[in-house]
Design a protein around this motif. Structure first.
Motif, PDB file in Angstrom:
ATOM      1  N   PRO A  54      74.558  -4.850   5.950  1.00 32.31           N
ATOM      2  CA  PRO A  54      73.961  -4.144   7.089  1.00 32.31           C
ATOM      3  C   PRO A  54      72.455  -4.401   7.258  1.00 32.31           C
ATOM      4  CG  PRO A  54      74.246  -2.612   5.290  1.00 32.31           C
ATOM      5  CD  PRO A  54      74.830  -3.934   4.822  1.00 32.31           C
ATOM      6  N   GLY A  55      72.088  -5.627   7.512  1.00 32.97           N
ATOM      7  CA  GLY A  55      70.681  -5.972   7.719  1.00 32.97           C
ATOM      8  C   GLY A  55      70.585  -7.365   8.298  1.00 32.97           C
ATOM      9  N   VAL A  56      69.357  -7.785   8.606  1.00 34.27           N
ATOM     10  CA  VAL A  56      69.134  -9.135   9.135  1.00 34.27           C
ATOM     11  C   VAL A  56      69.351 -10.137   7.999  1.00 34.27           C
ATOM     12  CG1 VAL A  56      67.385 -10.702  10.074  1.00 34.27           C
ATOM     13  CG2 VAL A  56      67.514  -8.334  10.891  1.00 34.27           C
ATOM     14  N   ASN A  93      75.523 -10.923   8.572  1.00 38.27           N
ATOM     15  CA  ASN A  93      75.289  -9.551   9.029  1.00 38.27           C
ATOM     16  C   ASN A  93      76.652  -8.862   9.263  1.00 38.27           C
ATOM     17  OD1 ASN A  93      75.198  -8.000  11.956  1.00 38.27           O
ATOM     18  ND2 ASN A  93      73.530  -7.380  10.604  1.00 38.27           N
ATOM     19  N   THR A 119      79.046  -2.025  16.666  1.00 33.89           N
ATOM     20  CA  THR A 119      79.760  -1.283  15.624  1.00 33.89           C
ATOM     21  C   THR A 119      79.050   0.052  15.443  1.00 33.89           C
ATOM     22  OG1 THR A 119      78.466  -2.236  13.799  1.00 33.89           O
ATOM     23  CG2 THR A 119      80.473  -3.388  14.407  1.00 33.89           C
ATOM     24  N   GLY A 123      74.855   3.123  10.892  1.00 31.68           N
ATOM     25  CA  GLY A 123      73.879   2.661  11.877  1.00 31.68           C
ATOM     26  C   GLY A 123      74.634   2.118  13.080  1.00 31.68           C
ATOM     27  N   GLY A 125      75.492  -1.497  14.683  1.00 31.60           N
ATOM     28  CA  GLY A 125      75.436  -2.946  14.541  1.00 31.60           C
ATOM     29  C   GLY A 125      75.731  -3.593  15.877  1.00 31.60           C
ATOM     30  N   GLU A 138      70.051  -6.934  16.778  1.00 32.75           N
ATOM     31  CA  GLU A 138      69.598  -5.691  16.128  1.00 32.75           C
ATOM     32  C   GLU A 138      69.344  -4.627  17.198  1.00 32.75           C
ATOM     33  OE1 GLU A 138      69.237  -4.731  12.944  1.00 32.75           O
ATOM     34  OE2 GLU A 138      70.057  -6.608  12.171  1.00 32.75           O
ATOM     35  N   HIS A 141      68.089  -0.908  16.879  1.00 32.70           N
ATOM     36  CA  HIS A 141      66.677  -0.563  16.683  1.00 32.70           C
ATOM     37  C   HIS A 141      65.894  -0.541  17.994  1.00 32.70           C
ATOM     38  CE1 HIS A 141      67.365  -0.489  12.452  1.00 32.70           C
ATOM     39  NE2 HIS A 141      67.997  -1.642  12.554  1.00 32.70           N
ATOM     40  N   GLU A 151      69.732   3.892  17.043  1.00 35.32           N
ATOM     41  CA  GLU A 151      70.820   4.231  16.111  1.00 35.32           C
ATOM     42  C   GLU A 151      70.653   5.630  15.516  1.00 35.32           C
ATOM     43  OE1 GLU A 151      71.208   1.288  13.024  1.00 35.32           O
ATOM     44  OE2 GLU A 151      69.518   2.062  11.881  1.00 35.32           O
TER      45      GLU A 151
END
Ligand code: BGC
Length: 233
Positions: A54-56, A93, A119, A123, A125, A138, A141, A151
């Protein structure tokens, strides 16, 4: 939680029941890697592993960690999880992983137009797909009404924590989707995450120009897609 299963990458089907281990949100990368190791061990797995994170992700490096320990930032995921499992690891990701599965074998199968996949979980996605190419995004954000991350207002976890009704939450989603539609103009929107199984409770609050559909793999899209990504890479 960390979840895994062996996947038939031709069909996207999980070959064994998925194994799930609850983790703490502040768990260190070393401990989390041990959990991933336990999952591989559970299946006596000795092949390639795809990790949806769950991140870049750039290459195999983790660049952001909005909802997990900040020590993940700049860690090499392939190395971290590779050492813990003894297997070759490909990183992707989490939402892009879901996108790979849905576009190849799920709700976006055969569709070549612009597709947005969201998703909804801890958070938000997101990824975009166009003519078979999945691009991680992203969008969770995006500043919500000029304030903090969207999110923090529209994730499925927020509905639970703030005890929002389906309608209150659905209306927030509607506003979020309206902004994304103005910027992206998708033709199809696929909604994944655990809550996609309950789409009948909130889809009618979202009036989108694009066709809105639940992910066919529901919340298993991430597992299937991460494995398909590993098979390709
Ligand atoms: C992360 C994304 C991730 C999403 C869903 C966001 O906070 O920045 O990379 O895809 O959560 O897990």
């Amino acid at each position: 939680a960390v979840k895994g299963a062996p996947v038939d990458t031709q069909t996207g089907k999980l070959v064994e029941e998925r194994h799930r281990i609850e983790v703490d949100k502040d768990m260190s990368p070393a401990k989390m890697a041990r959990v991933v190791g336990e999952i591989a061990e559970h299946f006596k797995w000795r092949g390639p592993i795809g990790v949806g994170f769950p991140g870049v992700i750039q290459g195999t490096t983790i660049r952001t960690s909005a909802n997990l320990h900040s020590d993940f930032i700049d860690a090499d995921g392939a190395k971290l999880f590779g050492q813990a499992t003894g297997c070759p690891v490909a990183m992707i990701n989490d939402a892009a992983a879901a996108g790979v599965a849905e576009m190849e074998l799920g709700a976006g199968r055969g569709f070549m137009g612009k597709t947005l996949l969201l998703t909804l979980g801890t958070g938000v996605g997101s990824c975009l797909a166009y003519r078979g190419v999945v691009v991680p995004l992203e969008l969770g954000h995006f500043p919500w009404k000029g304030g903090n991350d969207a999110e923090k207002h529209v994730a499925a976890s927020v509905r639970e924590q703030k005890e929002l009704s389906w309608e209150e939450w659905g209306r927030r989603l509607h506003e979020f989707v309206a902004v994304l539609e103005a910027l992206i103009w998708p033709e199809l929107i696929i909604v994944g995450g655990g809550v996609s199984a309950k789409h009948a409770k909130f889809f009618h609050f979202i009036e989108s120009r694009a066709k809105l559909v639940p992910a066919e793999f529901l919340n298993q899209a991430g597992i299937a897609g991460a494995a398909m990504w590993a098979a390709k890479n």
